[in-house]
Design an enzyme around this catalytic site. Structure first.
Site, PDB file in Angstrom:
ATOM      1  N   HIS A 128       3.797 -11.943  -4.267  1.00 21.66           N
ATOM      2  CA  HIS A 128       3.178 -11.442  -4.942  1.00 21.66           C
ATOM      3  C   HIS A 128       3.658  -9.663  -4.897  1.00 21.66           C
ATOM      4  O   HIS A 128       3.869  -9.273  -4.129  1.00 21.66           O
ATOM      5  CB  HIS A 128       1.500 -11.395  -4.721  1.00 21.66           C
ATOM      6  CG  HIS A 128       0.605 -10.838  -5.641  1.00 21.66           C
ATOM      7  ND1 HIS A 128       0.610  -9.462  -5.974  1.00 21.66           N
ATOM      8  CD2 HIS A 128      -0.527 -11.485  -6.067  1.00 21.66           C
ATOM      9  CE1 HIS A 128      -0.557  -9.323  -6.782  1.00 21.66           C
ATOM     10  NE2 HIS A 128      -0.997 -10.651  -6.998  1.00 21.66           N
ATOM     11  N   ARG A 162       0.908  -1.119  -0.163  1.00 20.63           N
ATOM     12  CA  ARG A 162       0.040  -0.027  -0.103  1.00 20.63           C
ATOM     13  C   ARG A 162       0.952   1.169   0.021  1.00 20.63           C
ATOM     14  O   ARG A 162       0.193   2.174  -0.216  1.00 20.63           O
ATOM     15  CB  ARG A 162      -0.978   0.056   1.345  1.00 20.63           C
ATOM     16  CG  ARG A 162      -1.879  -0.950   1.279  1.00 20.63           C
ATOM     17  CD  ARG A 162      -2.721  -0.955   2.377  1.00 20.63           C
ATOM     18  NE  ARG A 162      -3.748  -1.919   2.328  1.00 20.63           N
ATOM     19  CZ  ARG A 162      -3.645  -3.078   3.316  1.00 20.63           C
ATOM     20  NH1 ARG A 162      -2.602  -3.276   3.922  1.00 20.63           N
ATOM     21  NH2 ARG A 162      -4.594  -4.047   3.166  1.00 20.63           N
ATOM     22  N   GLU A 166       0.701 -12.060 -14.498  1.00 18.52           N
ATOM     23  CA  GLU A 166      -0.510 -12.736 -14.101  1.00 18.52           C
ATOM     24  C   GLU A 166      -1.460 -12.268 -15.027  1.00 18.52           C
ATOM     25  O   GLU A 166      -1.685 -11.030 -15.372  1.00 18.52           O
ATOM     26  CB  GLU A 166      -0.968 -12.229 -12.588  1.00 18.52           C
ATOM     27  CG  GLU A 166      -2.165 -12.786 -12.087  1.00 18.52           C
ATOM     28  CD  GLU A 166      -2.610 -12.373 -10.838  1.00 18.52           C
ATOM     29  OE1 GLU A 166      -3.789 -12.472 -10.271  1.00 18.52           O
ATOM     30  OE2 GLU A 166      -1.578 -11.665 -10.115  1.00 18.52           O
ATOM     31  N   HIS A 184     -13.399 -12.563  -6.476  1.00 14.29           N
ATOM     32  CA  HIS A 184     -13.056 -13.908  -6.189  1.00 14.29           C
ATOM     33  C   HIS A 184     -14.280 -14.604  -5.187  1.00 14.29           C
ATOM     34  O   HIS A 184     -14.612 -13.756  -4.514  1.00 14.29           O
ATOM     35  CB  HIS A 184     -11.535 -13.984  -5.161  1.00 14.29           C
ATOM     36  CG  HIS A 184     -10.528 -13.477  -6.156  1.00 14.29           C
ATOM     37  ND1 HIS A 184      -9.276 -13.919  -5.692  1.00 14.29           N
ATOM     38  CD2 HIS A 184     -10.471 -13.146  -7.421  1.00 14.29           C
ATOM     39  CE1 HIS A 184      -8.178 -13.230  -6.692  1.00 14.29           C
ATOM     40  NE2 HIS A 184      -9.109 -13.020  -7.583  1.00 14.29           N
ATOM     41  N   HIS A 231      -3.207 -19.267 -10.048  1.00 16.50           N
ATOM     42  CA  HIS A 231      -3.974 -18.778  -8.625  1.00 16.50           C
ATOM     43  C   HIS A 231      -5.281 -19.406  -8.657  1.00 16.50           C
ATOM     44  O   HIS A 231      -6.146 -19.273  -9.989  1.00 16.50           O
ATOM     45  CB  HIS A 231      -4.256 -16.971  -8.621  1.00 16.50           C
ATOM     46  CG  HIS A 231      -3.189 -16.424  -8.459  1.00 16.50           C
ATOM     47  ND1 HIS A 231      -2.835 -15.247  -8.630  1.00 16.50           N
ATOM     48  CD2 HIS A 231      -1.763 -16.776  -7.681  1.00 16.50           C
ATOM     49  CE1 HIS A 231      -1.626 -14.709  -8.111  1.00 16.50           C
ATOM     50  NE2 HIS A 231      -1.146 -15.742  -7.556  1.00 16.50           N
ATOM     51  N   TYR A 238       0.531  -3.706  -5.742  1.00 16.05           N
ATOM     52  CA  TYR A 238      -0.534  -3.097  -6.570  1.00 16.05           C
ATOM     53  C   TYR A 238      -0.379  -1.913  -6.998  1.00 16.05           C
ATOM     54  O   TYR A 238      -1.164  -1.291  -7.829  1.00 16.05           O
ATOM     55  CB  TYR A 238      -1.860  -3.382  -5.915  1.00 16.05           C
ATOM     56  CG  TYR A 238      -2.532  -4.635  -5.273  1.00 16.05           C
ATOM     57  CD1 TYR A 238      -2.432  -5.752  -6.227  1.00 16.05           C
ATOM     58  CD2 TYR A 238      -2.845  -4.940  -4.061  1.00 16.05           C
ATOM     59  CE1 TYR A 238      -2.607  -7.064  -5.781  1.00 16.05           C
ATOM     60  CE2 TYR A 238      -3.160  -6.067  -3.750  1.00 16.05           C
ATOM     61  CZ  TYR A 238      -3.039  -7.128  -4.385  1.00 16.05           C
ATOM     62  OH  TYR A 238      -3.731  -8.515  -3.955  1.00 16.05           O
ATOM     63  N   ASP A 254     -13.364  -8.954 -11.613  1.00 13.02           N
ATOM     64  CA  ASP A 254     -12.094  -9.674 -10.708  1.00 13.02           C
ATOM     65  C   ASP A 254     -12.793  -9.573  -9.373  1.00 13.02           C
ATOM     66  O   ASP A 254     -12.543  -8.926  -8.250  1.00 13.02           O
ATOM     67  CB  ASP A 254     -11.049  -8.702 -10.517  1.00 13.02           C
ATOM     68  CG  ASP A 254      -9.952  -9.339  -9.713  1.00 13.02           C
ATOM     69  OD1 ASP A 254     -10.047 -10.443  -9.269  1.00 13.02           O
ATOM     70  OD2 ASP A 254      -8.521  -8.764  -9.537  1.00 13.02           O
ATOM     71  N   GLU A 274      -6.372 -17.577  -3.339  1.00 12.97           N
ATOM     72  CA  GLU A 274      -6.585 -16.297  -2.914  1.00 12.97           C
ATOM     73  C   GLU A 274      -8.357 -15.929  -2.514  1.00 12.97           C
ATOM     74  O   GLU A 274      -8.672 -15.131  -2.857  1.00 12.97           O
ATOM     75  CB  GLU A 274      -6.238 -15.315  -3.961  1.00 12.97           C
ATOM     76  CG  GLU A 274      -4.533 -15.315  -4.282  1.00 12.97           C
ATOM     77  CD  GLU A 274      -4.390 -14.485  -5.592  1.00 12.97           C
ATOM     78  OE1 GLU A 274      -3.236 -13.808  -5.464  1.00 12.97           O
ATOM     79  OE2 GLU A 274      -5.028 -14.228  -6.370  1.00 12.97           O
ATOM     80  N   HIS A 308      -9.876 -14.767 -13.052  1.00 13.58           N
ATOM     81  CA  HIS A 308      -9.407 -13.793 -13.951  1.00 13.58           C
ATOM     82  C   HIS A 308      -9.686 -14.282 -15.427  1.00 13.58           C
ATOM     83  O   HIS A 308     -10.405 -13.617 -16.148  1.00 13.58           O
ATOM     84  CB  HIS A 308      -7.983 -13.295 -13.862  1.00 13.58           C
ATOM     85  CG  HIS A 308      -7.649 -12.751 -12.581  1.00 13.58           C
ATOM     86  ND1 HIS A 308      -6.516 -12.252 -12.271  1.00 13.58           N
ATOM     87  CD2 HIS A 308      -8.337 -12.026 -11.548  1.00 13.58           C
ATOM     88  CE1 HIS A 308      -6.364 -11.508 -11.244  1.00 13.58           C
ATOM     89  NE2 HIS A 308      -7.809 -11.594 -10.812  1.00 13.58           N
ATOM     90  N   HIS A 355       1.210  -7.846 -11.663  1.00  9.45           N
ATOM     91  CA  HIS A 355       0.086  -7.360 -12.402  1.00  9.45           C
ATOM     92  C   HIS A 355       0.804  -6.503 -13.420  1.00  9.45           C
ATOM     93  O   HIS A 355       1.740  -6.027 -13.189  1.00  9.45           O
ATOM     94  CB  HIS A 355      -0.870  -6.495 -11.948  1.00  9.45           C
ATOM     95  CG  HIS A 355      -1.805  -7.331 -10.764  1.00  9.45           C
ATOM     96  ND1 HIS A 355      -2.918  -6.719 -10.382  1.00  9.45           N
ATOM     97  CD2 HIS A 355      -1.671  -8.671 -10.601  1.00  9.45           C
ATOM     98  CE1 HIS A 355      -3.389  -7.749  -9.456  1.00  9.45           C
ATOM     99  NE2 HIS A 355      -2.711  -8.863  -9.678  1.00  9.45           N
ATOM    100  N   ASP A 375      -4.840 -17.107 -13.431  1.00  5.75           N
ATOM    101  CA  ASP A 375      -5.585 -16.882 -12.386  1.00  5.75           C
ATOM    102  C   ASP A 375      -7.146 -17.530 -12.971  1.00  5.75           C
ATOM    103  O   ASP A 375      -7.436 -16.774 -13.962  1.00  5.75           O
ATOM    104  CB  ASP A 375      -5.778 -15.743 -11.805  1.00  5.75           C
ATOM    105  CG  ASP A 375      -6.779 -15.294 -10.549  1.00  5.75           C
ATOM    106  OD1 ASP A 375      -7.736 -15.921 -10.650  1.00  5.75           O
ATOM    107  OD2 ASP A 375      -6.215 -14.628  -9.761  1.00  5.75           O
TER     108      ASP A 375
END
Length: 550
Positions: free
Chosen positions: A274, A241, A349, A435, A420, A277, A433, A465, A386, A314, A383
């Site tokens: 991972h 973050r 990904e 999950h 994933h 973001y 997206d 995930e 995805h 990503h 994924d």
């Protein structure tokens, strides 16, 4: 200020009137008479200004006292020098000053006078002292952090931060007043938390795990993976973050490698960190592109410090730039990162395709790989949620085989490094997206039976995930890692299971029924969105054919 804030110093209030010939009780020590005190002996020493407080003793010596709550001596000394006064500070709020020149020839009959303080002045000094208190003790600042967490989770009755031994109980009385009680966890509670929820399954060729926490040190991700019974795992190498993060600690790296060896995790194949973001390697702005690249390279360096071979990220998003130029910038950043690192394989990904995101088609992934110079150091992570949301079906055996064949034709199965494993709350080709837990979403259990019995997925990290939060009786979301444990064991059970047998059909029916309400809700929302888009397209076409309305 309460006496407890000053530690062990006992405060004694001075007399209401100052007298020139009688002694005073200052900090439980007596001063025989004003004449016996040398005015210059009570000047604060510069070396004690930061954290010491002065009390005058009967033998003309200056005693340093704990002064966590004291205001800067430098300010007091400056005020005294400006007035030509020698300032004596007692532990209590009223202050006494000796008027006159601070010299050896000063008249011994100098008079002490009390400086009266208004309530506003006292309040201002109390606030200044309170600020000083919060800045000094580290342990107190930690407690304040806990209290802030509690205020954000008002429905929680028992709170304990991850990695902490402090358990906080919060009670609300009939008047609505909150009472907070903290107590340390017992040895039995610690041992219960450390016990694995299920033993890891040995001897399998399919390595299933989840994205676990690495809070309080990356080495803890290993024990968290053991805790849920996973044979593979993913984690963040730093906070995803924010841009600036402290470097990995050497002892944490050493402990991580030791834990992996102790629990037989293959760092080169079954651990998949991972990326952040925030990173967008397709960034067109020069300054922002440099920031993204530096953060990306920092993660690769962290992987190498931990002896990890794979790194999932990503690809990025185009912004206002053409897709082809954005893909070119991603490949260029990867080539630079390869030259600046040694062993790590960045893994692209596959994405769901919302907005201007890159990687939602197999062609996007192929185009990036085509521009990467070192093909041995690039890979892809599929994924399941995805690619299903992007329009690639996995549900029936025939659809699954068709999708995998297309991937092999366009990208190449040799580049597949990880998966994933997620169900989808949104329908096929929704580009959402979202999950969902295994078997509850639109993919259904049959899709994961196809995955778990695909020979080409053997020895790859298969990372869950799926959501693990559920609401308690007060409506507060609580993390339940046993959800991952159950899903890991269920997926492992699918290996070799007859999809036409009663056991599989019963499992499939039970899970499908459990997720029926969510599927209906998201299906209705998707249908409304499609209808709205269709009407907008028709309206736009009508305007193109007939021009704007008068």
């Amino acid at each position: 200020m309460p006496a407890s804030r000053i530690g062990a110093v006992t405060q004694a209030s001075p007399p209401t009137e100052a007298k020139s010939s009688e002694s005073y009780d200052l900090n439980t020590e007596s001063v025989a008479s004003p004449e016996s005190i040398s005015p210059c002996a009570i000047t604060p020493s510069p070396g004690l200004r930061k954290s010491k407080r002065l009390t005058v003793l009967h033998d003309n010596q200056v005693k340093p006292v704990n002064a966590a709550v004291a205001v800067s001596h430098g300010q007091k000394r400056k005020r005294g020098e400006e007035k030509g006064e020698a300032v004596i500070e007692s532990p209590t709020k009223p202050k006494f000053t000796r008027r006159g020149d601070c010299s050896k020839e000063a008249d011994s009959s100098m008079i002490y006078s009390k400086i009266e303080e208004t309530s506003e002045e006292r309040k201002e000094k109390d606030n200044e002292i309170e600020k000083t208190i919060h800045q000094i003790p580290q342990r107190r600042s930690k407690e304040i952090k806990v209290e802030e967490e509690i205020s954000e989770n008002e429905a929680t009755t028992v709170v304990r931060a991850k990695g902490s031994d402090i358990k906080t109980e919060k009670k609300v009385n009939s008047e609505g007043t909150k009472k907070i009680k903290k107590k340390r966890r017992t040895k039995e509670e610690k041992e219960a938390d450390a016990m694995p929820l299920a033993a890891r399954t040995n001897g399998l060729r399919m390595f299933v795990g989840a994205h676990v926490s690495g809070a309080k040190g990356v080495q803890n991700s290993v024990t968290n993976a053991v805790h849920i019974g996973g044979n593979a795992f993913a984690m963040f190498l730093k906070s995803q973050r924010k841009w600036e993060n402290p470097p990995l600690q050497d002892d944490h790296c050493q402990q991580f490698r030791h834990n992996c060896g102790q629990h037989s995790y293959d760092k080169s194949r079954h651990i998949l960190p991972h990326g952040s973001y925030l990173v967008n390697l397709a960034q067109e702005d020069t300054e922002k592109a440099a920031q993204a690249y530096n953060a990306f390279l920092d993660d690769l360096k962290r992987c190498e410090a931990l002896s990890i071979a794979l790194y999932n990220f990503h690809p990025g998003w185009t912004g206002s730039a053409p897709r082809s130029s954005a893909i070119s910038r991603i490949a260029s950043a990867l080539n630079r990162a390869h030259a600046a690192s040694h062993t790590v394989v960045p893994v692209l990904e596959a994405m769901a395709g919302s907005g201007n995101v890159i990687g939602s088609t197999f062609e996007d992934l192929r185009d990036i790989i085509d521009l990467v110079e070192n093909k041995a150091r690039i890979g892809v992570c599929i994924d399941t949620c995805h690619i299903f949301a992007a329009g690639y079906d996995l549900r029936s055996p025939e659809a699954f085989r068709g999708t995998m064949q297309k991937f092999d034709d366009v990208v190449g199965l040799k580049f597949l490094k990880a998966l994933h494993i997620n169900d989808s709350k949104a329908p096929l080709a929704s580009h959402r997206d979202l999950h969902q837990n295994i078997g509850l979403g639109f993919l259904g259990l049959r899709a994961f039976h196809n995955v778990m019995n695909e020979k080409r997925f053997e020895d790859l990290p298969l990372i869950l995930e799926t959501p693990i939060d559920h609401k308690d009786e007060n409506g507060k979301a609580i993390e339940d890692r046993s959800v991952w444990t159950k899903e890991i064991k269920m997926l492992e059970k699918l290996i070799g299971m007859d999809a036409d047998g009663e056991e599989f059909k019963d499992m499939e029916k039970e899970l499908s029924s459990k997720g029926a309400d969510d599927r209906k809700m998201f299906a209705d929302a998707f249908d409304k969105k499609k209808l709205k888009e269709k009407k907008a397209a028709e309206k736009g076409q009508a305007r193109l054919n007939f021009g704007p309305k008068e």
